[in-house]
Scaffold this motif. Structure first.
Motif, mmCIF file in Angstrom:
data_model
loop_
_atom_site.group_PDB
_atom_site.id
_atom_site.type_symbol
_atom_site.label_atom_id
_atom_site.label_comp_id
_atom_site.label_asym_id
_atom_site.label_seq_id
_atom_site.Cartn_x
_atom_site.Cartn_y
_atom_site.Cartn_z
ATOM 1 N N ARG A 204 -8.480 7.059 -8.067
ATOM 2 C CA ARG A 204 -7.285 6.734 -8.856
ATOM 3 C C ARG A 204 -6.089 6.433 -7.961
ATOM 4 N NH1 ARG A 204 -6.577 5.476 -14.338
ATOM 5 N NH2 ARG A 204 -4.473 6.017 -14.979
ATOM 6 N N VAL A 205 -5.915 7.229 -6.918
ATOM 7 C CA VAL A 205 -4.786 7.034 -6.000
ATOM 8 C C VAL A 205 -4.940 5.728 -5.230
ATOM 9 C CG1 VAL A 205 -3.593 7.987 -4.000
ATOM 10 C CG2 VAL A 205 -4.380 9.515 -5.822
ATOM 11 N N ILE A 206 -6.143 5.466 -4.715
ATOM 12 C CA ILE A 206 -6.382 4.237 -3.955
ATOM 13 C C ILE A 206 -6.229 3.014 -4.846
ATOM 14 C CG2 ILE A 206 -8.099 2.954 -2.636
ATOM 15 C CD1 ILE A 206 -6.932 5.299 -1.151
ATOM 16 N N SER A 212 -0.561 -2.288 -5.862
ATOM 17 C CA SER A 212 0.744 -2.616 -5.274
ATOM 18 C C SER A 212 0.607 -3.471 -4.027
ATOM 19 C CB SER A 212 1.489 -1.315 -4.939
ATOM 20 O OG SER A 212 2.673 -1.570 -4.215
ATOM 21 N N MET A 213 -0.490 -3.275 -3.287
ATOM 22 C CA MET A 213 -0.660 -3.963 -2.014
ATOM 23 C C MET A 213 -1.124 -5.409 -2.185
ATOM 24 S SD MET A 213 -0.208 -2.851 1.180
ATOM 25 C CE MET A 213 -0.542 -1.098 1.007
ATOM 26 N N ARG A 214 -1.843 -5.717 -3.259
ATOM 27 C CA ARG A 214 -2.443 -7.056 -3.384
ATOM 28 C C ARG A 214 -1.415 -8.154 -3.608
ATOM 29 N NH1 ARG A 214 -5.257 -6.684 -9.419
ATOM 30 N NH2 ARG A 214 -3.301 -6.606 -10.620
ATOM 31 N N LEU A 230 -14.205 -9.709 0.925
ATOM 32 C CA LEU A 230 -14.493 -8.486 1.667
ATOM 33 C C LEU A 230 -13.564 -8.328 2.861
ATOM 34 C CD1 LEU A 230 -18.406 -8.405 1.610
ATOM 35 C CD2 LEU A 230 -16.813 -7.058 0.228
ATOM 36 N N HIS A 231 -13.270 -9.431 3.534
ATOM 37 C CA HIS A 231 -12.362 -9.372 4.680
ATOM 38 C C HIS A 231 -10.961 -8.960 4.229
ATOM 39 C CE1 HIS A 231 -10.582 -10.466 8.566
ATOM 40 N NE2 HIS A 231 -9.597 -11.000 7.850
ATOM 41 N N ILE A 232 -10.503 -9.511 3.126
ATOM 42 C CA ILE A 232 -9.162 -9.184 2.645
ATOM 43 C C ILE A 232 -9.088 -7.710 2.249
ATOM 44 C CG2 ILE A 232 -7.479 -9.646 0.827
ATOM 45 C CD1 ILE A 232 -8.461 -12.533 0.792
ATOM 46 N N ILE A 233 -10.119 -7.209 1.565
ATOM 47 C CA ILE A 233 -10.090 -5.826 1.086
ATOM 48 C C ILE A 233 -10.173 -4.829 2.234
ATOM 49 C CG2 ILE A 233 -11.342 -4.106 -0.265
ATOM 50 C CD1 ILE A 233 -12.100 -6.300 -2.219
ATOM 51 N N PHE A 234 -11.153 -5.039 3.122
ATOM 52 C CA PHE A 234 -11.439 -4.014 4.131
ATOM 53 C C PHE A 234 -10.752 -4.271 5.475
ATOM 54 C CE2 PHE A 234 -15.059 -3.775 1.209
ATOM 55 C CZ PHE A 234 -15.027 -2.428 0.901
ATOM 56 N N ALA A 235 -10.257 -5.476 5.720
ATOM 57 C CA ALA A 235 -9.580 -5.751 6.980
ATOM 58 C C ALA A 235 -8.080 -5.953 6.831
ATOM 59 C CB ALA A 235 -10.188 -6.998 7.646
ATOM 60 N N GLU A 236 -7.621 -6.272 5.636
ATOM 61 C CA GLU A 236 -6.196 -6.491 5.417
ATOM 62 C C GLU A 236 -5.542 -5.357 4.625
ATOM 63 O OE1 GLU A 236 -4.541 -8.882 6.761
ATOM 64 O OE2 GLU A 236 -6.188 -10.122 7.520
ATOM 65 N N ILE A 237 -6.172 -4.957 3.517
ATOM 66 C CA ILE A 237 -5.566 -3.945 2.648
ATOM 67 C C ILE A 237 -5.876 -2.531 3.119
ATOM 68 C CG2 ILE A 237 -5.536 -3.034 0.300
ATOM 69 C CD1 ILE A 237 -6.039 -5.825 -0.740
ATOM 70 N N LEU A 238 -7.148 -2.258 3.427
ATOM 71 C CA LEU A 238 -7.543 -0.897 3.791
ATOM 72 C C LEU A 238 -6.795 -0.336 4.996
ATOM 73 C CD1 LEU A 238 -9.325 1.555 3.324
ATOM 74 C CD2 LEU A 238 -11.133 0.426 4.624
ATOM 75 N N ALA A 243 -3.348 6.027 5.897
ATOM 76 C CA ALA A 243 -2.709 7.344 5.809
ATOM 77 C C ALA A 243 -3.092 8.043 4.511
ATOM 78 C CB ALA A 243 -1.190 7.199 5.910
ATOM 79 N N ILE A 244 -3.114 7.292 3.406
ATOM 80 C CA ILE A 244 -3.495 7.869 2.125
ATOM 81 C C ILE A 244 -4.975 8.244 2.135
ATOM 82 C CG2 ILE A 244 -3.699 7.409 -0.354
ATOM 83 C CD1 ILE A 244 -1.303 5.607 -0.129
ATOM 84 N N VAL A 245 -5.803 7.392 2.732
ATOM 85 C CA VAL A 245 -7.238 7.687 2.803
ATOM 86 C C VAL A 245 -7.491 8.942 3.638
ATOM 87 C CG1 VAL A 245 -9.463 6.823 3.605
ATOM 88 C CG2 VAL A 245 -7.880 5.285 2.437
ATOM 89 N N MET A 246 -6.804 9.075 4.769
ATOM 90 C CA MET A 246 -6.989 10.243 5.631
ATOM 91 C C MET A 246 -6.515 11.513 4.938
ATOM 92 S SD MET A 246 -8.588 9.660 8.353
ATOM 93 C CE MET A 246 -8.210 11.249 9.084
#
Length: 342
Positions: A204-206, A212-214, A230-238, A243-246
């Protein structure tokens, strides 16, 4: 009079043009240096991230204290069992229910097992599977949150339904029910059960952060340049949500260690394996508290508490690093001395 008055208009114009030219040259130099074209200016992003990480560890006392405590337990889990030459499950190693002594540092159980050996060997299983479970939950919840937040529309609607369903259902009671009816008992079973029941909150948080990031400029630039999804999601946004993921990963590891110990305490895990949770199961099963055998239940309980405290301190520090509103910067020594003098 007019003939004797010096003509300073040309001088002023020349000085003004020289000043403007030097200022323009300086600005262009700064611009070139900031972009990295001239080799000076802003450092590479990797060095900046490493410096921020080092600053987080050294300046934030909570992170420093948490890392020290956690490092001690990780070293115990990795190398402690190497120095234990006693089988933690062996019966009648010593006298039954003996209090701590020079021979048995943490005493013995009701069947003569060495509590110290069980605590050291059990650290590996409890900490290892706690981090494995946290990694599984974080990976699954991050993937769901990124996909739902980036695509939106019907994809977001479907995934949001599942997220909301698992948010409403109490996680730990559901984990108890699933673990009770699972035919195979063990650490892997508990890890899978906790992954199924505990992924929704982080997702939910992610999802909210990704929505907001897209709409940011760098995401739209990547889309315009023809980068694949996939590149945009995992190389640009992630990377911008790391910090939130950690923070979610650390909180999930805390929950995983506590929940796994709770399930093992209830007898829903493999009670023949040595872990802090299985130790508490035998403590409860043999009424160690009623018999006053504090040396039997205090070591695993304190270990769980210390590891949870260490991870909580690290989590607080990561939150302060990610959220500027929570930061409390140290005052310089000179300012402290002036305040004391005043």
């Amino acid at each position: 009079m007019s003939s004797t008055q010096p003509d300073t208009s040309n001088t002023q114009a020349t000085g003004s043009s020289t000043h403007v030219a030097s200022r323009t040259s300086a600005e262009s130099t700064l611009t070139v240096g900031a972009s990295g074209m001239a080799g000076i200016g802003a450092p590479p992003p990797t060095n900046g991230r490493l410096r921020d990480l080092w600053r987080l560890v050294t300046v934030n006392r909570k992170v420093g204290a948490g890392l020290v405590i956690l490092a001690i337990f990780i070293l115990i889990a990795l190398f402690g069992p190497v120095f234990i030459h006693t089988d933690p499950n062996a019966l009648n190693v010593g006298p039954n229910l003996a209090s701590p002594s020079g021979q048995f540092l943490f005493g013995t159980t009701q069947t003569g097992q060495d509590v110290f050996a069980q605590t050291i060997v059990g650290a590996r299983s409890s900490i290892l599977w706690g981090f494995i479970t946290g990694l599984l939950i974080t990976a699954f919840s991050t993937a769901i949150g990124l996909i739902a937040g980036y695509f939106g529309g019907i994809v977001d609607d479907i995934l949001s339904v599942f997220i909301n369903i698992f948010l409403v259902i109490p996680g730990l009671p559901l984990a108890i029910v699933l673990a009770a009816f699972f035919p195979v008992k063990g650490d892997l079973t508990i890890a899978l059960v906790l992954t199924v029941t505990s992924w929704s909150w982080n997702a939910r948080v992610i999802r909210a952060q990704t929505m907001s990031m897209r709409s940011r400029d760098f995401v739209q630039a990547a889309q315009s340049s023809g980068e694949n999804t996939l590149h945009i999601i995992f190389a640009e946004i992630l990377p911008n949500e790391i910090a939130i993921v950690m923070s979610g990963f650390i909180g999930t590891v805390i929950y995983a260690i506590l929940a796994a110990s709770g399930l093992q305490f209830l007898g829903l895990g493999d009670i023949t394996s040595v872990s802090w949770g299985s130790m508490l199961y035998w403590v409860n099963n043999n009424d160690a508290i009623l018999q006053g055998a504090y040396w039997w239940f205090l070591p695993p309980a304190l270990c769980i508490a210390f590891v949870g405290t260490a991870l909580t301190l690290i989590n607080f520090g990561v939150d302060e690093f990610a959220n500027p509103r929570l930061r409390s910067e140290r005052k310089p020594k000179g300012e402290k001395i002036q305040n004391l003098v005043a």
